[in-house]
Design a protein around this motif. Structure first.
Motif, PDB file in Angstrom:
ATOM      1  N   VAL A  94      14.883  -7.309  -4.304  1.00 47.79           N
ATOM      2  CA  VAL A  94      14.530  -8.637  -3.667  1.00 47.79           C
ATOM      3  C   VAL A  94      14.650  -8.179  -2.001  1.00 47.79           C
ATOM      4  CG1 VAL A  94      15.096 -11.097  -2.911  1.00 47.79           C
ATOM      5  CG2 VAL A  94      15.440 -10.170  -5.271  1.00 47.79           C
ATOM      6  N   VAL A  95      13.582  -8.391  -1.270  1.00 49.20           N
ATOM      7  CA  VAL A  95      13.634  -8.140   0.178  1.00 49.20           C
ATOM      8  C   VAL A  95      13.837  -9.500   0.578  1.00 49.20           C
ATOM      9  CG1 VAL A  95      12.361  -7.256   2.256  1.00 49.20           C
ATOM     10  CG2 VAL A  95      11.945  -6.161  -0.230  1.00 49.20           C
ATOM     11  N   THR A  96      14.701  -9.729   1.553  1.00 53.45           N
ATOM     12  CA  THR A  96      15.032 -11.181   1.770  1.00 53.45           C
ATOM     13  C   THR A  96      15.554 -11.157   3.483  1.00 53.45           C
ATOM     14  OG1 THR A  96      16.369 -13.127   1.454  1.00 53.45           O
ATOM     15  CG2 THR A  96      17.496 -10.945   0.844  1.00 53.45           C
ATOM     16  N   HIS A  97      15.455 -12.211   4.159  1.00 51.33           N
ATOM     17  CA  HIS A  97      16.224 -12.531   5.163  1.00 51.33           C
ATOM     18  C   HIS A  97      17.653 -12.853   4.792  1.00 51.33           C
ATOM     19  CE1 HIS A  97      16.236 -17.129   4.404  1.00 51.33           C
ATOM     20  NE2 HIS A  97      14.892 -16.933   3.979  1.00 51.33           N
ATOM     21  N   ALA A  98      18.365 -13.239   5.989  1.00 47.29           N
ATOM     22  CA  ALA A  98      19.707 -13.038   5.888  1.00 47.29           C
ATOM     23  C   ALA A  98      20.340 -14.867   5.995  1.00 47.29           C
ATOM     24  CB  ALA A  98      20.585 -12.368   6.788  1.00 47.29           C
ATOM     25  N   GLU A 107      13.735   2.436  -3.950  1.00 47.75           N
ATOM     26  CA  GLU A 107      14.438   3.267  -4.903  1.00 47.75           C
ATOM     27  C   GLU A 107      15.858   3.258  -4.709  1.00 47.75           C
ATOM     28  OE1 GLU A 107      13.487   4.394  -7.718  1.00 47.75           O
ATOM     29  OE2 GLU A 107      11.202   4.216  -7.157  1.00 47.75           O
ATOM     30  N   ARG A 108      16.336   3.465  -3.384  1.00 48.29           N
ATOM     31  CA  ARG A 108      17.637   3.302  -2.684  1.00 48.29           C
ATOM     32  C   ARG A 108      18.184   1.928  -3.241  1.00 48.29           C
ATOM     33  NH1 ARG A 108      18.285   3.547   2.952  1.00 48.29           N
ATOM     34  NH2 ARG A 108      20.572   3.306   2.814  1.00 48.29           N
ATOM     35  N   ALA A 109      17.272   0.916  -2.969  1.00 46.13           N
ATOM     36  CA  ALA A 109      18.019  -0.325  -3.363  1.00 46.13           C
ATOM     37  C   ALA A 109      18.058  -0.646  -4.844  1.00 46.13           C
ATOM     38  CB  ALA A 109      17.237  -1.402  -2.818  1.00 46.13           C
ATOM     39  N   ALA A 110      17.247  -0.034  -5.550  1.00 48.33           N
ATOM     40  CA  ALA A 110      17.354  -0.300  -7.055  1.00 48.33           C
ATOM     41  C   ALA A 110      18.473   0.401  -7.760  1.00 48.33           C
ATOM     42  CB  ALA A 110      15.902   0.295  -7.589  1.00 48.33           C
ATOM     43  N   TRP A 125      11.462  -5.352  10.378  1.00 50.81           N
ATOM     44  CA  TRP A 125      10.645  -5.093   8.790  1.00 50.81           C
ATOM     45  C   TRP A 125      10.208  -3.596   8.989  1.00 50.81           C
ATOM     46  CZ3 TRP A 125       9.253  -7.498   4.474  1.00 50.81           C
ATOM     47  CH2 TRP A 125       8.298  -7.170   3.820  1.00 50.81           C
ATOM     48  N   PRO A 126      10.347  -2.513   8.042  1.00 46.25           N
ATOM     49  CA  PRO A 126       9.990  -1.173   8.477  1.00 46.25           C
ATOM     50  C   PRO A 126       8.346  -1.117   8.380  1.00 46.25           C
ATOM     51  CG  PRO A 126      11.601  -1.495   6.623  1.00 46.25           C
ATOM     52  CD  PRO A 126      11.276  -2.990   6.907  1.00 46.25           C
ATOM     53  N   ALA A 127       8.149  -0.126   9.324  1.00 48.35           N
ATOM     54  CA  ALA A 127       6.786   0.222   9.210  1.00 48.35           C
ATOM     55  C   ALA A 127       6.317   1.161   8.276  1.00 48.35           C
ATOM     56  CB  ALA A 127       6.612   0.760  10.855  1.00 48.35           C
ATOM     57  N   SER A 128       7.343   1.850   7.612  1.00 49.07           N
ATOM     58  CA  SER A 128       7.180   3.209   6.654  1.00 49.07           C
ATOM     59  C   SER A 128       8.439   3.355   5.846  1.00 49.07           C
ATOM     60  CB  SER A 128       6.710   4.159   7.537  1.00 49.07           C
ATOM     61  OG  SER A 128       7.725   4.725   8.257  1.00 49.07           O
ATOM     62  N   GLY A 129       8.058   4.079   4.872  1.00 52.60           N
ATOM     63  CA  GLY A 129       9.494   4.461   4.010  1.00 52.60           C
ATOM     64  C   GLY A 129       9.560   3.708   3.017  1.00 52.60           C
ATOM     65  N   TRP A 130       8.761   2.765   2.649  1.00 53.64           N
ATOM     66  CA  TRP A 130       9.206   1.631   1.534  1.00 53.64           C
ATOM     67  C   TRP A 130       9.411   2.229   0.073  1.00 53.64           C
ATOM     68  CZ3 TRP A 130      10.371  -3.060   1.918  1.00 53.64           C
ATOM     69  CH2 TRP A 130      10.510  -3.812   2.983  1.00 53.64           C
ATOM     70  N   GLU A 142       0.969  -1.377   0.058  1.00 59.51           N
ATOM     71  CA  GLU A 142       0.071  -0.077  -0.148  1.00 59.51           C
ATOM     72  C   GLU A 142       0.781   1.345  -0.132  1.00 59.51           C
ATOM     73  OE1 GLU A 142      -2.616  -0.197   3.492  1.00 59.51           O
ATOM     74  OE2 GLU A 142      -3.794  -2.078   2.617  1.00 59.51           O
ATOM     75  N   GLU A 143       2.013   1.230   0.583  1.00 59.72           N
ATOM     76  CA  GLU A 143       3.069   2.285   0.745  1.00 59.72           C
ATOM     77  C   GLU A 143       3.641   2.637  -0.312  1.00 59.72           C
ATOM     78  OE1 GLU A 143       5.851   2.831   3.421  1.00 59.72           O
ATOM     79  OE2 GLU A 143       4.479   3.786   5.123  1.00 59.72           O
TER      80      GLU A 143
END
Length: 329
Positions: free
Chosen positions: A232-236, A293-296, A283-288, A202-203
């Protein structure tokens, strides 16, 4: 004959063992309470489970081992089955990924042991004993970045072979590719809940989202999804990072709670700017939108140092050398 003991928690041990077994140039038998994967290249011994079944009496042998509860029928049946297999097949070596107790059992039968080291703080008595009795210790990370913490002597014994992935590395996508994000959860449990991913979606509605894992859509083969992602959002977990690195995709890494600080130790290494990853503690609550964009903007091609596609081959060479040394004696 090479044996390969595979721990049943999660699926990372199994995927790594399969990649190594495929790279070995000699017969290999898997030993696990997990069922054999369809691509396992040899025989399989299904072991009895030794999970907790109530109160465990002296499970760690006064702090010297990890899981040896007294009078546990599953543990007794499991160890007896491994011992019988050793007696029948007389393996040249046993790869252990991972169990200090199985490593000791094999060594007490005169079988050379190759232990697969895990990230994290491994300075307890059980880990130090398991590594000390091993003919070789393999680390599935590059020499440039060890996530193993403990004594300098332990670190000096580890042969870092690079990440081990089921998939051959591919080229990184061009930056500016379509906004597609894959959330890669695991089988061992994570905080990537359906509700958390829905709020993130949603964000950042400008991104197309795919949620894989125990809390999303489970798949044994995430490769096509990874290839279609720009982030990719991943665990470690080690195998998850290895596969993201093989896909050469920028990552947002959110370590999960594991014994011995396993994932947080890996994440601490990945926080170095040389790797195309953004590490966040939870897990971030906001700022997605801004985070994605930073990751991309990161260069996924930088993963080539972490995973050059030859980790399984190098691990197989270490195992074969340990087996040959044992045979020569």
């Amino acid at each position: 004959m090479i044996g390969c003991y595979i721990h049943h928690h999660g699926r990372g041990h199994l995927s790594r063992a399969t990649a190594i077994a495929t790279a070995l140039d000699r017969p290999v038998t898997g030993l696990s309470s997990l069922p054999a994967p369809p691509d396992w290249p040899g025989e399989w011994v299904q072991l009895p489970a030794d999970d907790p079944d109530g109160a465990a009496l002296d499970a760690d042998a006064h702090g010297r081992l990890h899981w040896v509860p007294l009078q546990h029928p599953g543990l007794r049946a499991r160890m007896a089955r491994i011992a019988r297999w050793i007696d029948e097949r007389r393996p040249a070596a046993l790869v252990v990924d991972v169990s200090v107790e199985v490593a000791l059992l094999a060594r007490l039968h005169g079988v050379p042991v190759v232990t697969v080291a895990m990230p994290g703080l491994r300075d307890d008595a059980a880990h130090e004993l398991g590594y000390a009795i091993s003919a070789a210790v393999i680390g599935a990370w590059p020499p440039e970045a060890s996530p193993l913490r403990g004594s300098p002597e332990l670190g000096s014994r580890v042969r870092a072979v690079g990440a081990i992935s089921r998939f051959a590395p591919i080229e990184a996508p061009a930056r500016g590719a379509p906004r597609r994000v894959v959330v890669l959860g695991g089988a061992g449990g994570d905080t990537f809940t359906a509700d958390a991913v829905a709020r993130a979606r949603e964000e950042a509605p400008e991104w197309a989202w795919t949620h894989l894992g125990a809390n999303g859509s489970w798949t044994d083969d995430p490769w096509s999804a990874l290839q279609g992602a720009s982030v990719v959002v991943t665990h470690a977990g080690e195998s998850a990072i290895a596969e993201v690195a093989a896909a050469r995709r920028a990552a947002i890494v959110i370590p999960q709670e594991r014994p011995h600080d396993e994932q947080r130790s890996t994440a601490a290494v990945l926080a170095d700017e040389r790797w195309p990853a953004i590490v966040v503690g939870d897990w971030p609550a906001s700022g997605w939108s801004a985070l994605l964009e930073r990751a991309a903007a990161l260069d996924g091609g930088a993963w080539r140092v972490w995973n050059d596609g030859r980790g399984a081959e190098r691990a197989a060479a270490v195992i074969a050398a340990a087996a040959d040394r044992g045979a020569a004696r």
